[in-house]
Design a protein around this motif. Structure first.
Motif, PDB file in Angstrom:
ATOM      1  N   ASP A  93      41.687   7.911 107.419  1.00  0.00           N
ATOM      2  CA  ASP A  93      42.254   6.572 107.603  1.00  0.00           C
ATOM      3  C   ASP A  93      42.440   6.331 109.102  1.00  0.00           C
ATOM      4  N   THR A  94      41.319   6.054 109.772  1.00  0.00           N
ATOM      5  CA  THR A  94      41.335   5.907 111.233  1.00  0.00           C
ATOM      6  C   THR A  94      41.581   4.474 111.657  1.00  0.00           C
ATOM      7  N   GLY A  95      41.553   3.555 110.719  1.00  0.00           N
ATOM      8  CA  GLY A  95      41.780   2.152 111.077  1.00  0.00           C
ATOM      9  C   GLY A  95      40.508   1.334 111.185  1.00  0.00           C
ATOM     10  N   SER A  96      39.347   1.993 111.146  1.00  0.00           N
ATOM     11  CA  SER A  96      38.087   1.220 111.160  1.00  0.00           C
ATOM     12  C   SER A  96      37.082   1.896 110.238  1.00  0.00           C
ATOM     13  N   LEU A  97      36.151   1.105 109.721  1.00  0.00           N
ATOM     14  CA  LEU A  97      35.129   1.672 108.837  1.00  0.00           C
ATOM     15  C   LEU A  97      34.282   2.687 109.600  1.00  0.00           C
ATOM     16  N   ALA A  98      33.886   2.328 110.835  1.00  0.00           N
ATOM     17  CA  ALA A  98      33.056   3.255 111.624  1.00  0.00           C
ATOM     18  C   ALA A  98      33.800   4.567 111.849  1.00  0.00           C
ATOM     19  N   GLY A  99      35.081   4.462 112.200  1.00  0.00           N
ATOM     20  CA  GLY A  99      35.882   5.668 112.445  1.00  0.00           C
ATOM     21  C   GLY A  99      36.011   6.517 111.192  1.00  0.00           C
ATOM     22  N   ASP A 100      36.240   5.843 110.058  1.00  0.00           N
ATOM     23  CA  ASP A 100      36.385   6.591 108.802  1.00  0.00           C
ATOM     24  C   ASP A 100      35.073   7.283 108.416  1.00  0.00           C
ATOM     25  N   LEU A 101      33.956   6.567 108.567  1.00  0.00           N
ATOM     26  CA  LEU A 101      32.669   7.168 108.202  1.00  0.00           C
ATOM     27  C   LEU A 101      32.386   8.378 109.087  1.00  0.00           C
ATOM     28  N   ARG A 102      32.679   8.219 110.387  1.00  0.00           N
ATOM     29  CA  ARG A 102      32.447   9.324 111.317  1.00  0.00           C
ATOM     30  C   ARG A 102      33.333  10.515 110.943  1.00  0.00           C
ATOM     31  N   ALA A 103      34.590  10.239 110.600  1.00  0.00           N
ATOM     32  CA  ALA A 103      35.510  11.330 110.237  1.00  0.00           C
ATOM     33  C   ALA A 103      35.016  12.044 108.972  1.00  0.00           C
ATOM     34  N   MET A 104      34.430  11.291 108.051  1.00  0.00           N
ATOM     35  CA  MET A 104      33.916  11.932 106.836  1.00  0.00           C
ATOM     36  C   MET A 104      32.747  12.844 107.161  1.00  0.00           C
ATOM     37  N   VAL A 105      31.863  12.385 108.051  1.00  0.00           N
ATOM     38  CA  VAL A 105      30.734  13.246 108.429  1.00  0.00           C
ATOM     39  C   VAL A 105      31.246  14.474 109.178  1.00  0.00           C
ATOM     40  N   GLU A 106      32.239  14.274 110.042  1.00  0.00           N
ATOM     41  CA  GLU A 106      32.804  15.411 110.780  1.00  0.00           C
ATOM     42  C   GLU A 106      33.371  16.453 109.825  1.00  0.00           C
ATOM     43  N   GLN A 107      34.101  15.996 108.832  1.00  0.00           N
ATOM     44  CA  GLN A 107      34.642  16.923 107.825  1.00  0.00           C
ATOM     45  C   GLN A 107      33.520  17.669 107.119  1.00  0.00           C
ATOM     46  N   PHE A 108      32.503  16.916 106.757  1.00  0.00           N
ATOM     47  CA  PHE A 108      31.374  17.502 106.021  1.00  0.00           C
ATOM     48  C   PHE A 108      30.703  18.594 106.855  1.00  0.00           C
ATOM     49  N   VAL A 109      30.456  18.273 108.116  1.00  0.00           N
ATOM     50  CA  VAL A 109      29.756  19.216 109.001  1.00  0.00           C
ATOM     51  C   VAL A 109      30.639  20.428 109.298  1.00  0.00           C
ATOM     52  N   ALA A 110      31.957  20.191 109.416  1.00  0.00           N
ATOM     53  CA  ALA A 110      32.860  21.302 109.721  1.00  0.00           C
ATOM     54  C   ALA A 110      32.993  22.251 108.529  1.00  0.00           C
ATOM     55  N   THR A 111      32.838  21.711 107.316  1.00  0.00           N
ATOM     56  CA  THR A 111      33.045  22.514 106.115  1.00  0.00           C
ATOM     57  C   THR A 111      31.867  23.420 105.817  1.00  0.00           C
ATOM     58  N   LEU A 112      30.683  22.876 106.045  1.00  0.00           N
ATOM     59  CA  LEU A 112      29.469  23.567 105.613  1.00  0.00           C
ATOM     60  C   LEU A 112      28.426  23.400 106.708  1.00  0.00           C
ATOM     61  N   GLU A 113      27.870  24.502 107.148  1.00  0.00           N
ATOM     62  CA  GLU A 113      26.856  24.421 108.209  1.00  0.00           C
ATOM     63  C   GLU A 113      25.706  23.511 107.734  1.00  0.00           C
ATOM     64  N   PRO A 114      25.255  22.582 108.594  1.00  0.00           N
ATOM     65  CA  PRO A 114      24.247  21.613 108.139  1.00  0.00           C
ATOM     66  C   PRO A 114      22.995  22.252 107.536  1.00  0.00           C
ATOM     67  N   ALA A 115      22.540  23.355 108.110  1.00  0.00           N
ATOM     68  CA  ALA A 115      21.334  23.981 107.541  1.00  0.00           C
ATOM     69  C   ALA A 115      21.625  24.520 106.140  1.00  0.00           C
ATOM     70  N   VAL A 116      22.833  25.022 105.926  1.00  0.00           N
ATOM     71  CA  VAL A 116      23.209  25.526 104.595  1.00  0.00           C
ATOM     72  C   VAL A 116      23.333  24.363 103.620  1.00  0.00           C
ATOM     73  N   SER A 117      23.948  23.267 104.076  1.00  0.00           N
ATOM     74  CA  SER A 117      24.120  22.146 103.148  1.00  0.00           C
ATOM     75  C   SER A 117      22.773  21.532 102.794  1.00  0.00           C
ATOM     76  N   ARG A 118      21.853  21.504 103.764  1.00  0.00           N
ATOM     77  CA  ARG A 118      20.511  21.007 103.434  1.00  0.00           C
ATOM     78  C   ARG A 118      19.869  21.902 102.370  1.00  0.00           C
ATOM     79  N   ARG A 119      19.970  23.194 102.566  1.00  0.00           N
ATOM     80  CA  ARG A 119      19.365  24.129 101.607  1.00  0.00           C
ATOM     81  C   ARG A 119      19.973  23.952 100.219  1.00  0.00           C
ATOM     82  N   LEU A 120      21.293  23.828 100.164  1.00  0.00           N
ATOM     83  CA  LEU A 120      21.941  23.686  98.858  1.00  0.00           C
ATOM     84  C   LEU A 120      21.529  22.378  98.190  1.00  0.00           C
TER      85      LEU A 120
END
Lengths: 214, 214
Positions: A93-120
Motif C-alpha cells: 500500500d504505497t499510495g500509487s498503482l505504480a508503487g504497489d505494482l513495483r513493490a509486488m515485483v520486489e517481493q516476488f524477486v526477493a522471495t524466489l530467485e528469478p531463474a528458479v521461478s522461471r524454471r518452476l
C-alpha cells in the motif's frame, strides 16, 4: 469445509486433504514437513518430473501409505511442495498503482530467485499439458495468488487512478502479461531496473481513466 | 553469409546450415522434406523431447549421416521442424494499430490451432531450460518473428497513434505480454473475441502519445 493442514515453511497451504484423511490416526505434521522438504529438494535438483511419490518416499523415509494419507496423488504433492517455495505475498500500500505494482515485483524477486521461478513456472506449465489433474491444481494455485493484485487494483480504482469502467479480471490478466513476458523470455529473467519501471508505467497508462468525450 | 535451404512447407527457414554442408555432395531437398515431416509428426504425437535424431532417422528412413549434413544437432532439427508449423506472417496494414494487432492475432490463430501453439511454445520453453544450444536457437527463432510487429509499431508512430518517445523494443515486449498470458493461462487458449479486443484496446492506450505538460 475440507480440513487443511499448515506446513511449517511459511507457505499458505490451501490444498485440501483428501477425505481419507479424516481417519482415526491423526496426520503427522512432522511427516508432512519431511515429505515436502524432500519434494522440494528433488524439484530443485532434478526437476518437477522427478518428483514422484516413490522418490519422495525414498528420500524422506516416509512410507508411501502415509504420503497418500496427506495427498491424493503425486500432482497434489508436487503442487504443495511448489507452494512452499513461496512466502505469503503481502498486499502493498504505497499510495500509487505504480508503487504497489513495483513493490509486488520486489517481493516476488526477493522471495524466489528469478531463474528458479522461471524454471518452476515453465515446468508447471509443461507438466500441466499432459496431466489434467495437475493442470487444475496449478490453476487453483494461481488463482489464490490473485488476491493481492485484485486488492491493489481496487484501491487504485477508489483513488481514481484506474478507469472505474474497467473489467477487473481482464485488467489483472493484462497486468500480468508483460511481467510474464519478462519472466519467460529475457535471458536474465526479471530484474528490478529501468526496464521494469517503464513496463509498469505503460501498464498504468493503459488502465488510467478515460477522458470524457465532449 | 551462410547458405540457407528452403523447405517446401511454406515456412520461412532461417536456420543456417552448418559449415559441413559445403561439401561435394549437394544436400537433397527431398531428404530434408522427409526429415522435417517426420520430425513434425513426432512432435505432434509424442512431444518435443521425443524428437531425436535417432527417431527422425528411424521414421523418415533418412540416414543419420544425412541428417547431420543438414543440421548440426538435434536442437537445430527440432527448431527447423517447429518453424515449418508456421507460415510467413504478413505485416498487416489496416490503418490503425488496434486493427493491425488484431489482424496479426487472427493470422496467428488461423495458422496454428491455439492448443497446438500453446503446447509448442511451452515445450520449447521447457526444453530451453536445460539445453543452452536450443535456448539460443529458440531465441533467434523468436527474434525473427519480431519483424512484422516492429513494422506495425513504426507505422503507428508515423501516424501519430503511438508516443514517438517510446522505446520500441520495450513496447514490442510489452505488446506481447498480455497475448502470451492469454496463450499460456486461459483454459481455452486464444480466441478472437471481445476479451481479445479489450486487451488490444488497453495495449493501444498504453502506447498512445502523452499529453504535453502545460
Amino acid at each position: 469445509m475440507p480440513h487443511v493442514t499448515a506446513c511449517d515453511c511459511g507457505c499458505s497451504p490451501y490444498i485440501p486433504l483428501p477425505s481419507r484423511s479424516i481417519m482415526s490416526r491423526p496426520l503427522s505434521e512432522a511427516a508432512r514437513t519431511k515429505m515436502l522438504g524432500a519434494a522440494q529438494e528433488i524439484i530443485v535438483a532434478d526437476g518437477l518430473d522427478a518428483c514422484t511419490v516413490d522418490e519422495v518416499a525414498r528420500r524422506s523415509g516416509v512410507a508411501k501409505t502415509t504420503i497418500y494419507r496427506h495427498f491424493k496423488n503425486g500432482d497434489e504433492l508436487v503442487i504443495a511442495a511448489m507452494e512452499c517455495f513461496k512466502t505469503d505475498v503481502d498486499t502493498p500500500d504505497t499510495g500509487s498503482l505504480a508503487g504497489d505494482l513495483r513493490a509486488m515485483v520486489e517481493q516476488f524477486v526477493a522471495t524466489l530467485e528469478p531463474a528458479v521461478s522461471r524454471r518452476l513456472f515453465v515446468s508447471m506449465l509443461h507438466r500441466a499439458l499432459d496431466h489434467p489433474d495437475f493442470e487444475q491444481a496449478f490453476r487453483r494455485s494461481r488463482e489464490a495468488e490473485y488476491g493481492p493484485l485484485r486488492r491493489v487494483l481496487q484501491r487504485a480504482i477508489a483513488r481514481g487512478e484506474v478507469d472505474p469502467e474497467i473489467d477487473v479480471p481482464l485488467a489483472m490478466q493484462f497486468l500480468q502479461g508483460p511481467f510474464m513476458a519478462l519472466q519467460l523470455l529475457r535471458p536474465d529473467a526479471i530484474t528490478i531496473d529501468d526496464r521494469l519501471d517503464q513496463m509498469i508505467e505503460l501498464s498504468c497508462r493503459a488502465l488510467a481513466p478515460q477522458p470524457v468525450p465532449l
